[in-house]
Design a protein around this motif. Structure first.
Motif, PDB file in Angstrom:
ATOM      1  N   ASP A  19      53.466   2.394 -32.058  1.00 44.45           N
ATOM      2  CA  ASP A  19      53.497   3.044 -33.358  1.00 44.45           C
ATOM      3  C   ASP A  19      52.083   3.425 -33.828  1.00 44.45           C
ATOM      4  O   ASP A  19      51.111   2.776 -33.484  1.00 44.45           O
ATOM      5  N   ASN A  20      52.036   4.485 -34.608  1.00 45.48           N
ATOM      6  CA  ASN A  20      50.811   4.943 -35.261  1.00 45.48           C
ATOM      7  C   ASN A  20      51.082   4.837 -36.757  1.00 45.48           C
ATOM      8  O   ASN A  20      52.100   5.373 -37.187  1.00 45.48           O
TER       9      ASN A  20
ATOM     10  N   VAL B  70      64.647  10.334 -30.638  1.00 45.13           N
ATOM     11  CA  VAL B  70      63.420  10.921 -30.096  1.00 45.13           C
ATOM     12  C   VAL B  70      62.353   9.826 -30.053  1.00 45.13           C
ATOM     13  O   VAL B  70      61.882   9.358 -31.088  1.00 45.13           O
ATOM     14  N   VAL B  71      62.026   9.397 -28.844  1.00 46.08           N
ATOM     15  CA  VAL B  71      61.059   8.310 -28.676  1.00 46.08           C
ATOM     16  C   VAL B  71      59.705   8.945 -28.373  1.00 46.08           C
ATOM     17  O   VAL B  71      59.521   9.558 -27.315  1.00 46.08           O
ATOM     18  N   ASP B  72      58.792   8.823 -29.311  1.00 46.70           N
ATOM     19  CA  ASP B  72      57.470   9.430 -29.177  1.00 46.70           C
ATOM     20  C   ASP B  72      56.544   8.430 -28.488  1.00 46.70           C
ATOM     21  O   ASP B  72      56.050   7.493 -29.097  1.00 46.70           O
ATOM     22  N   GLU B  73      56.334   8.645 -27.192  1.00 43.10           N
ATOM     23  CA  GLU B  73      55.520   7.716 -26.395  1.00 43.10           C
ATOM     24  C   GLU B  73      54.096   8.250 -26.196  1.00 43.10           C
ATOM     25  O   GLU B  73      53.490   8.075 -25.130  1.00 43.10           O
ATOM     26  N   ALA B  74      53.533   8.875 -27.231  1.00 41.12           N
ATOM     27  CA  ALA B  74      52.194   9.468 -27.118  1.00 41.12           C
ATOM     28  C   ALA B  74      51.154   8.455 -26.641  1.00 41.12           C
ATOM     29  O   ALA B  74      50.208   8.808 -25.934  1.00 41.12           O
ATOM     30  N   TYR B  75      51.332   7.178 -27.023  1.00 41.62           N
ATOM     31  CA  TYR B  75      50.318   6.162 -26.709  1.00 41.62           C
ATOM     32  C   TYR B  75      50.772   5.189 -25.627  1.00 41.62           C
ATOM     33  O   TYR B  75      50.126   4.168 -25.411  1.00 41.62           O
TER      34      TYR B  75
ATOM     35  N   HIS C 238      48.879  -1.930 -29.146  1.00 40.33           N
ATOM     36  CA  HIS C 238      49.204  -1.477 -27.791  1.00 40.33           C
ATOM     37  C   HIS C 238      48.650  -0.079 -27.537  1.00 40.33           C
ATOM     38  O   HIS C 238      48.971   0.533 -26.524  1.00 40.33           O
ATOM     39  N   ALA C 239      47.871   0.453 -28.479  1.00 36.68           N
ATOM     40  CA  ALA C 239      47.451   1.857 -28.386  1.00 36.68           C
ATOM     41  C   ALA C 239      45.926   1.956 -28.246  1.00 36.68           C
ATOM     42  O   ALA C 239      45.247   0.955 -28.026  1.00 36.68           O
ATOM     43  N   ASN C 240      45.369   3.166 -28.387  1.00 40.31           N
ATOM     44  CA  ASN C 240      43.920   3.324 -28.270  1.00 40.31           C
ATOM     45  C   ASN C 240      43.255   3.394 -29.645  1.00 40.31           C
ATOM     46  O   ASN C 240      42.314   4.143 -29.858  1.00 40.31           O
ATOM     47  N   PHE C 241      43.806   2.623 -30.578  1.00 45.42           N
ATOM     48  CA  PHE C 241      43.219   2.511 -31.920  1.00 45.42           C
ATOM     49  C   PHE C 241      43.590   1.154 -32.494  1.00 45.42           C
ATOM     50  O   PHE C 241      44.468   0.463 -31.946  1.00 45.42           O
TER      51      PHE C 241
ATOM     52  N   LEU D  86      42.296   0.671 -42.774  1.00 44.79           N
ATOM     53  CA  LEU D  86      41.627   1.753 -42.048  1.00 44.79           C
ATOM     54  C   LEU D  86      42.101   1.736 -40.600  1.00 44.79           C
ATOM     55  O   LEU D  86      42.577   0.719 -40.106  1.00 44.79           O
ATOM     56  N   ARG D  87      41.947   2.890 -39.950  1.00 47.68           N
ATOM     57  CA  ARG D  87      42.266   2.967 -38.523  1.00 47.68           C
ATOM     58  C   ARG D  87      41.033   3.468 -37.790  1.00 47.68           C
ATOM     59  O   ARG D  87      40.417   4.449 -38.214  1.00 47.68           O
TER      60      ARG D  87
END
Ligand SMILES: *Cc1c(COP(=O)(O)O)cnc(C)c1O
Length: 375
Positions: free
Chosen positions: A166-167, A195-200, A306-309, A347-348
């Motif tokens: 998630d973002n 719709v599964v958004d797997e961008a990360y 689990h993401a790049n942020f 903040l992110r």
């Protein structure tokens, strides 16, 4: 003159708010160097093989791209072990989100469902298409309350959006719970797509991905992008794995040349650039651990990612999130405020390369110390 009805709907629409640009901040604060950790771009830049491919194809710029991007569709299908008829390719995931809204739902009749906070493009495109957006709250710890999401799904629902990881939280549900959600959506709304958004997804273990598990539900669409792990955000390229009937409708509706020749050539090369992928994963994993540890040592609350942020909250006795953001900006470091996500106290920060991470941490330390109030 009478106003067309559609204009009324667009007039008070708040457009997508992108992260601040480097040039803007450099000139505003008179800075020679600005680093941007605001849009979750690849910390290593663009894949070198993709850069070569763009150079090699420069002379082809006078040609129209081949309709339907068949070579790229075949390469993506092979990557996910599905058929090319299951692949949609768009001008970023953005175009896929937009077209899914348009091909799946009817204005004034249908709704989409997502969690709040959400990637703002889902409700923006839905609104442009005249669709209602229903938003389910996250759990206190920002994990997914699947039942709350399901409770909003009814026979008028056409799209249920799930961002995994998630973002802006970095939370990722396990593949089994996404599979159960797909089943439950099918029972409540047979005409709806999950719709599964797997961008990360590339930034966590493959066991987290329902797409990677191979057990693809008949009512699910999985979106991926070349913007993050492949380092090609500026070329605009996203894709999805979808049921063949959805893919067919998508290709009929898509503008014929929305994915350009350079993007296609770069993507084909990037898919082959295993060294760059490995280096990206290693950089993100190491940087994520470093930033999480150091921010916690400064007293910040940091959410597991689990993401790049990373999502974080400055300590109670320190300057508020907005002030931290402004002071970092003045030092030439752009991160992301989350007012738009309904989290003004947090903040992110995107994971950068090692040098960028150190510059951010040093600046953050200064900001927190300068604002420390005496007990
Ligand atoms: C970055 C991001 C994308 C990718 O969008 P593109 O249009 O492919 O650049 C998709 N979904 C989410 C939630 C994102 O944060």
């Amino acid at each position: 003159m009478t106003k067309p009805e559609a204009l009324g709907r667009i007039r008070d629409l708040a457009p997508y708010a992108p992260g601040l640009s480097i040039d803007e901040i450099a000139s505003r604060h008179g800075l020679a160097r600005v680093i941007k950790l605001a849009s979750n771009e690849n910390p290593l830049g663009a894949s070198p093989l993709a850069q070569d491919a763009i150079r090699r194809h420069a002379a082809q710029a006078f040609r129209y791209p081949q309709g339907g991007n068949p070579r790229l569709a075949a390469a993506i299908a092979a990557l996910h072990d599905v058929e090319p008829q299951n692949i949609l390719i768009g001008n970023g995931s953005d175009e896929i989100i937009d077209l899914l809204c348009r091909i799946m739902a009817r204005e004034g009749e249908h709704n989409i469902v997502c969690f709040r906070p959400y990637f703002s493009l889902y409700p923006i495109q839905a609104r442009i298409c005249g669709l209602e957006t229903r938003r389910a709250p996250l759990n206190e710890d920002l994990s997914f309350n699947m039942q709350a999401l399901l409770d909003l799904v009814d026979e008028s629902t056409r799209l249920v959006f799930l961002t995994t990881p998630d973002n802006p939280s970095g939370y990722c549900p396990d593949a089994a719970s996404v599979a159960s959600l797909a089943q439950a959506v099918a029972r409540r709304a047979p005409a709806a797509l999950l719709v599964v958004d797997e961008a990360y997804m590339d930034f966590t273990g493959p066991e987290m991905s329902l797409l990677a598990s191979g057990n693809i539900p008949a009512n699910a669409v999985f979106m991926r992008t070349f913007s993050k792990s492949f380092g090609l955000a500026g070329l605009r390229l996203g894709y999805a794995v979808a049921p063949a009937a959805i893919a067919d409708a998508f290709w009929r509706a898509r503008l014929p040349f929305s994915v350009n020749i350079m993007a296609e050539a770069a993507a084909l090369a990037a898919l082959e650039d295993e060294a760059f992928r490995q280096a990206t994963m290693a950089t993100v994993r190491k940087g994520r651990e470093l930033l999480a540890r150091e921010l916690e040592l400064m007293g910040c609350r940091v959410w597991p990612s689990h993401a790049n942020f990373l999502l974080f909250q400055p300590p109670a006795n320190a300057p508020k999130a907005r002030q931290c953001f402004d002071e970092l900006l003045a030092m030439g470091i752009i991160i992301r405020t989350l007012d738009g996500y309904g989290m003004p106290d947090r903040l992110r920060v995107s994971i950068g390369n090692h040098e960028e991470n150190m510059l951010f941490l040093n600046a953050m330390r200064k900001v927190l110390q300068s604002g420390q109030q005496m007990p």
